[in-house]
Design a protein around this motif. Structure first.
Motif, short mmCIF file in Angstrom:
data_model
loop_
_atom_site.label_atom_id
_atom_site.label_comp_id
_atom_site.label_asym_id
_atom_site.label_seq_id
_atom_site.Cartn_x
_atom_site.Cartn_y
_atom_site.Cartn_z
N LEU A 1 2.57 -11.82 19.47
CA LEU A 1 2.98 -11.57 20.84
C LEU A 1 4.09 -10.55 20.82
CD1 LEU A 1 3.08 -15.26 22.20
CD2 LEU A 1 1.12 -13.70 22.08
N GLY A 2 3.74 -9.28 21.20
CA GLY A 2 4.75 -8.23 21.25
C GLY A 2 5.37 -8.20 22.62
N GLY A 3 6.39 -7.43 22.78
CA GLY A 3 6.81 -6.30 21.99
C GLY A 3 6.01 -5.06 22.36
N ASP A 4 6.49 -3.94 21.81
CA ASP A 4 5.81 -2.67 22.05
C ASP A 4 4.82 -2.38 20.93
OD1 ASP A 4 6.93 -0.86 19.96
OD2 ASP A 4 8.83 -1.15 21.00
N CYS A 5 4.10 -1.26 21.08
CA CYS A 5 2.99 -0.97 20.19
C CYS A 5 3.43 -0.65 18.76
CB CYS A 5 2.16 0.18 20.74
SG CYS A 5 1.35 -0.17 22.32
N SER A 6 4.71 -0.39 18.54
CA SER A 6 5.15 -0.08 17.18
C SER A 6 5.04 -1.28 16.26
CB SER A 6 6.59 0.45 17.19
OG SER A 6 7.52 -0.55 17.55
N ILE A 7 4.85 -2.48 16.80
CA ILE A 7 4.67 -3.64 15.93
C ILE A 7 3.40 -3.52 15.10
CG2 ILE A 7 5.97 -5.13 17.50
CD1 ILE A 7 3.25 -6.53 18.15
N LEU A 8 2.48 -2.63 15.49
CA LEU A 8 1.25 -2.43 14.72
C LEU A 8 1.55 -2.06 13.27
CD1 LEU A 8 -1.84 -2.05 14.49
CD2 LEU A 8 -1.52 0.30 15.32
N LEU A 9 2.67 -1.42 13.02
CA LEU A 9 2.99 -1.01 11.65
C LEU A 9 3.06 -2.20 10.71
CD1 LEU A 9 5.68 1.67 12.49
CD2 LEU A 9 3.60 2.11 11.19
N GLY A 10 3.51 -3.37 11.21
CA GLY A 10 3.63 -4.53 10.36
C GLY A 10 2.31 -5.04 9.83
N PRO A 11 1.38 -5.45 10.70
CA PRO A 11 0.09 -5.92 10.19
C PRO A 11 -0.70 -4.83 9.46
CG PRO A 11 0.09 -5.83 12.60
CD PRO A 11 1.51 -5.66 12.15
N ALA A 12 -0.57 -3.57 9.90
CA ALA A 12 -1.28 -2.50 9.20
C ALA A 12 -0.80 -2.38 7.76
CB ALA A 12 -1.09 -1.18 9.94
N LEU A 13 0.51 -2.51 7.56
CA LEU A 13 1.05 -2.47 6.20
C LEU A 13 0.58 -3.66 5.39
CD1 LEU A 13 2.96 -1.38 4.01
CD2 LEU A 13 4.84 -2.57 5.18
N ASP A 14 0.61 -4.85 5.98
CA ASP A 14 0.15 -6.04 5.25
C ASP A 14 -1.30 -5.89 4.81
OD1 ASP A 14 -0.21 -8.86 4.42
OD2 ASP A 14 -1.42 -8.93 6.24
N LEU A 15 -2.17 -5.45 5.71
CA LEU A 15 -3.58 -5.33 5.38
C LEU A 15 -3.82 -4.26 4.32
CD1 LEU A 15 -5.01 -5.76 8.97
CD2 LEU A 15 -5.11 -7.42 7.11
N ARG A 16 -3.04 -3.19 4.40
CA ARG A 16 -3.17 -2.13 3.39
C ARG A 16 -2.77 -2.65 2.01
NH1 ARG A 16 -3.96 0.63 -0.15
NH2 ARG A 16 -3.62 2.87 -0.42
N ARG A 17 -1.82 -3.54 1.97
CA ARG A 17 -1.42 -4.13 0.69
C ARG A 17 -2.56 -4.89 0.02
NH1 ARG A 17 4.27 -6.90 2.74
NH2 ARG A 17 5.65 -5.09 2.48
N SER A 18 -3.48 -5.42 0.82
CA SER A 18 -4.50 -6.30 0.26
C SER A 18 -5.89 -5.69 0.24
CB SER A 18 -4.53 -7.62 1.04
OG SER A 18 -4.81 -7.41 2.41
N GLY A 19 -6.05 -4.46 0.74
CA GLY A 19 -7.38 -3.88 0.71
C GLY A 19 -7.52 -2.73 1.68
N ARG A 20 -8.76 -2.49 2.10
CA ARG A 20 -9.06 -1.43 3.06
C ARG A 20 -9.57 -2.08 4.34
NH1 ARG A 20 -13.39 3.62 2.29
NH2 ARG A 20 -13.34 4.32 4.47
N TYR A 21 -8.81 -1.90 5.40
CA TYR A 21 -9.11 -2.56 6.66
C TYR A 21 -9.26 -1.53 7.79
CZ TYR A 21 -8.23 -7.19 4.76
OH TYR A 21 -8.32 -8.35 4.04
N GLY A 22 -10.06 -1.89 8.77
CA GLY A 22 -10.24 -1.08 9.96
C GLY A 22 -9.33 -1.52 11.09
N LEU A 23 -9.45 -0.84 12.21
CA LEU A 23 -8.60 -1.10 13.37
C LEU A 23 -9.39 -0.90 14.65
CD1 LEU A 23 -5.78 -1.54 14.69
CD2 LEU A 23 -5.39 0.93 14.41
N ALA A 24 -9.43 -1.95 15.48
CA ALA A 24 -9.94 -1.84 16.84
C ALA A 24 -8.73 -1.67 17.75
CB ALA A 24 -10.74 -3.08 17.22
N TYR A 25 -8.61 -0.51 18.40
CA TYR A 25 -7.40 -0.14 19.13
C TYR A 25 -7.72 -0.09 20.62
CZ TYR A 25 -2.81 2.01 19.64
OH TYR A 25 -1.48 2.25 19.96
N LEU A 26 -7.37 -1.15 21.35
CA LEU A 26 -7.65 -1.26 22.79
C LEU A 26 -6.42 -0.81 23.55
CD1 LEU A 26 -9.67 -3.17 21.31
CD2 LEU A 26 -9.54 -4.66 23.30
N ASP A 27 -6.50 0.32 24.23
CA ASP A 27 -5.32 0.92 24.83
C ASP A 27 -5.74 1.97 25.85
OD1 ASP A 27 -2.73 2.40 25.10
OD2 ASP A 27 -2.16 1.25 23.34
#
Length: 293
Positions: free
Chosen positions: A101-127
């Protein structure tokens, strides 16, 4: 009962950062940091049957910014992203489905970094907006909430785009943007490999073609409240006509979280300062409950 698979409990984590936005007026701070409280006041956590992971408190917001100095609150955003990545990673490691529950859109950096640490992940960006501003298409940068998609795809200052040496967190070809309505924003993607479905004519099939490819380990879902039409929800920093109605957004989120590989979801930009009676927070909570249960 959650529609997330029985071995994956929904876990709600507040990410009340407003670091990525400019001040809405002199001597004020962006009110989106209050959104988790407004959503919780609707009974959201209980209605989802979710576990409560509490909140990750962001660094102090600093309104002063000099044009040309980089991203506003940039070092604080980078620090918060790393801490948020750790929290999201811990939830996922325990088998949970994180809902931020954000917050502004910059919080995306957190989960994006976590997922990158564990593999290759995509992103569905509703905006409603591309959030793809960078020095390659703009004379200056300044507010990460309008640049977060550029940042997670590796465009921008190293301290934001290359945390832990992991740039890009998401590859262009692994992103699909859904609901953008500004023609200028649409032009931003012309020289990238990012897929985009503008306006209301969104099909889950469009998303599946990008997000269900064999080379991906899964995908994250970003939901900016401004993807809704202002006639439905206007308590956002930049309302834009032509958006989804409540039923359309509910069905889209429901369809995405049912796809194999859905790793988590965040909701951003609701501003309770613009929602005096709380009715818009209640509507957004209803959408989340209907989509996830």
């Amino acid at each position: 009962m959650s529609i997330i698979t029985p071995d994956r409990e929904i876990v709600v984590l507040d990410a009340p950062s407003n670091l990525g936005l400019r001040p809405p007026a002199p001597d004020t701070v962006p009110g989106c940091y209050k959104a988790p409280w407004a959503l919780r006041n609707t009974g959201l956590v209980q209605r989802l049957g979710a576990a409560d992971a509490g909140a990750l408190v962001p660094p102090r917001y600093v309104a002063t910014w000099t044009p040309g100095s980089g991203v506003r609150n940039g070092p604080a955003i980078a620090s918060y992203a790393r801490r948020l990545a750790d929290r999201v990673g811990a939830i996922r490691a325990e088998g949970g489905f994180p809902v931020l529950l954000g917050g502004d859109c910059s919080i995306l950096l957190g989960p994006a970094l976590d997922l990158r640490r564990s593999g290759r992940y995509g992103l569905a960006y509703l905006d409603a907006h591309s959030d793809f501003r960078h020095l390659g298409n703009s004379p200056h940068v300044g507010s990460a909430a309008g640049e977060d998609l550029a940042l997670v795809t590796g465009r921008g200052d190293d301290y934001l785009t290359d945390i832990d040496g992991l740039r890009p967190y998401v590859r262009d070809e692994d992103v699909i943007v859904l609901g953008v309505r500004d023609e200028e924003d649409l032009d931003d993607f012309s020289d990238s490999g990012i897929a985009c479905v503008p306006g209301r004519d969104i099909s889950l099939d469009d998303a599946s073609k990008v997000l269900l490819r064999d080379e991906l380990d899964g995908f994250w879902i970003h939901v900016d409240a401004d993807v809704l039409d202002p006639s439905v929800l206007s308590a956002v920093d930049s309302p834009t006509p032509g958006g989804l109605d409540a039923a359309q957004l509910t069905e889209l989120i429901r369809g995405l979280v049912k796809l194999p590989g859905a790793a988590g979801l965040e909701v951003t930009i609701l501003d309770p300062d613009l929602d005096e009676d709380g009715s818009q927070a209640a509507l957004l909570a209803d959408i989340l409950v209907s989509a996830l249960t």
